[in-house]
Design an enzyme around this catalytic site. Structure first.
Site, PDB file in Angstrom:
ATOM      1  N   LYS A  20     -36.270  70.864 -52.411  1.00 19.87           N
ATOM      2  CA  LYS A  20     -35.379  70.321 -51.392  1.00 19.87           C
ATOM      3  C   LYS A  20     -33.946  70.154 -51.916  1.00 19.87           C
ATOM      4  O   LYS A  20     -33.721  70.177 -53.134  1.00 19.87           O
ATOM      5  CB  LYS A  20     -35.965  69.014 -50.858  1.00 19.87           C
ATOM      6  CG  LYS A  20     -37.322  69.247 -50.171  1.00 19.87           C
ATOM      7  CD  LYS A  20     -37.892  67.994 -49.539  1.00 19.87           C
ATOM      8  CE  LYS A  20     -39.208  68.302 -48.839  1.00 19.87           C
ATOM      9  NZ  LYS A  20     -39.794  67.105 -48.193  1.00 19.87           N
ATOM     10  N   PHE A  66     -38.684  59.366 -37.991  1.00 21.40           N
ATOM     11  CA  PHE A  66     -37.925  59.887 -39.139  1.00 21.40           C
ATOM     12  C   PHE A  66     -37.390  61.302 -38.919  1.00 21.40           C
ATOM     13  O   PHE A  66     -36.691  61.837 -39.771  1.00 21.40           O
ATOM     14  CB  PHE A  66     -38.798  59.882 -40.401  1.00 21.40           C
ATOM     15  CG  PHE A  66     -40.050  60.714 -40.291  1.00 21.40           C
ATOM     16  CD1 PHE A  66     -40.013  62.087 -40.503  1.00 21.40           C
ATOM     17  CD2 PHE A  66     -41.260  60.129 -39.968  1.00 21.40           C
ATOM     18  CE1 PHE A  66     -41.157  62.867 -40.405  1.00 21.40           C
ATOM     19  CE2 PHE A  66     -42.418  60.899 -39.857  1.00 21.40           C
ATOM     20  CZ  PHE A  66     -42.357  62.267 -40.085  1.00 21.40           C
ATOM     21  N   ARG A 114     -43.621  64.746 -57.223  1.00 24.46           N
ATOM     22  CA  ARG A 114     -42.862  63.850 -56.342  1.00 24.46           C
ATOM     23  C   ARG A 114     -42.563  62.518 -57.018  1.00 24.46           C
ATOM     24  O   ARG A 114     -41.546  61.888 -56.730  1.00 24.46           O
ATOM     25  CB  ARG A 114     -43.630  63.652 -55.032  1.00 24.46           C
ATOM     26  CG  ARG A 114     -43.507  64.857 -54.094  1.00 24.46           C
ATOM     27  CD  ARG A 114     -44.365  64.704 -52.880  1.00 24.46           C
ATOM     28  NE  ARG A 114     -44.154  65.802 -51.933  1.00 24.46           N
ATOM     29  CZ  ARG A 114     -45.078  66.231 -51.084  1.00 24.46           C
ATOM     30  NH1 ARG A 114     -46.284  65.669 -51.063  1.00 24.46           N
ATOM     31  NH2 ARG A 114     -44.821  67.220 -50.256  1.00 24.46           N
ATOM     32  N   ASN A 124     -38.496  63.236 -50.883  1.00 23.87           N
ATOM     33  CA  ASN A 124     -39.642  63.359 -51.808  1.00 23.87           C
ATOM     34  C   ASN A 124     -39.619  64.665 -52.608  1.00 23.87           C
ATOM     35  O   ASN A 124     -40.643  65.104 -53.114  1.00 23.87           O
ATOM     36  CB  ASN A 124     -40.961  63.204 -51.057  1.00 23.87           C
ATOM     37  CG  ASN A 124     -41.159  64.272 -49.986  1.00 23.87           C
ATOM     38  OD1 ASN A 124     -40.319  65.141 -49.787  1.00 23.87           O
ATOM     39  ND2 ASN A 124     -42.299  64.203 -49.310  1.00 23.87           N
ATOM     40  N   HIS A 127     -41.740  70.351 -51.046  1.00 28.15           N
ATOM     41  CA  HIS A 127     -42.626  70.562 -49.890  1.00 28.15           C
ATOM     42  C   HIS A 127     -43.760  71.500 -50.272  1.00 28.15           C
ATOM     43  O   HIS A 127     -43.587  72.415 -51.080  1.00 28.15           O
ATOM     44  CB  HIS A 127     -41.840  71.182 -48.726  1.00 28.15           C
ATOM     45  CG  HIS A 127     -42.705  71.663 -47.601  1.00 28.15           C
ATOM     46  ND1 HIS A 127     -43.141  70.830 -46.593  1.00 28.15           N
ATOM     47  CD2 HIS A 127     -43.232  72.885 -47.333  1.00 28.15           C
ATOM     48  CE1 HIS A 127     -43.890  71.526 -45.747  1.00 28.15           C
ATOM     49  NE2 HIS A 127     -43.957  72.780 -46.175  1.00 28.15           N
TER      50      HIS A 127
END
Length: 212
Positions: A20, A66, A114, A124, A127
């Site tokens: 990410k 979220f 994570r 986190n 993915h």
């Protein structure tokens, strides 16, 4: 009389991994962990998704509280998408990732990725596809030209032929009739090689590709 049998085909499971935006600078060490864990990195892309593309990718989360923060986070900078392959790739990658909430992961699975790289429930770090259906959809989203094994059958095969094969073949046959070459089979074979829609492309029209 011996019957010639085709060699057995070994299906290796694939999953989608995403580094990410906030930890892209850790890519090299994360890739090292991935390779040492027995995965093969089949394909890799560094790209920057728009909020709309992130919404489409996380469509199953639409409507949750979220969701706006998730799409804003995932579109905040470049990310790295990878197709990982190995035996039971989906479950092994999820195990390596640890719980979704990085704060919980730090307490219960401190050695998970994570726990090491994540910040909280939203940020986190990484993915992983949740199951085979998700892996197939997500891989096709990030790598539109890839063929996901096993090769589709039934209606899925018909859809694939109608979407990818028939338009190219029809265009090639039309040009073949106009050209009228001396050896039509060789001409068509050469044309199909040059106009293969599944050739790797440097960028996708809807996705901004980042340099390596």
């Amino acid at each position: 009389m011996e019957i010639s049998m085709p060699p057995p085909q070994i299906y290796v499971e694939k999953t989608l991994a995403i580094i990410k935006p906030d930890i892209v600078d850790k890519e090299e060490e994360i890739r090292d962990i991935i390779l040492r864990s027995g995965f093969t990195i089949v394909q890799r892309r560094k790209l920057h998704l728009s909020p709309e593309q992130c919404s489409n990718f996380y469509v199953e989360q639409y409507g949750k509280m979220f969701f706006p923060n998730l799409t804003a986070y995932m579109s905040s900078g470049p990310l790295v998408a990878m197709i990982l392959a190995r035996h039971k790739a989906i479950s092994y990658w999820l195990e390596l990732l640890g719980p979704n909430n990085s704060l919980g992961a730090k307490e219960t699975y401190p050695d998970s990725l994570r726990a090491i790289y994540g910040t909280d429930d939203l940020r986190n770090a990484l993915h992983g596809s949740s199951d085979f259906a998700a892996a197939e959809r997500e891989i096709r989203f990030m790598f539109p030209e890839v063929i996901v094994e096993p090769i589709p059958i039934g209606q899925a095969a018909k859809d694939y032929l109608n979407l990818y094969v028939m338009p190219t073949l029809l265009e090639g046959l039309t040009k073949l009739c106009k050209q009228k070459p001396a050896d039509p089979l060789i001409w068509l074979a050469d044309w199909l090689l040059k106009n293969n829609p599944n050739k790797p492309k440097l960028c996708h029209s809807l996705i901004v590709e980042e340099p390596y």
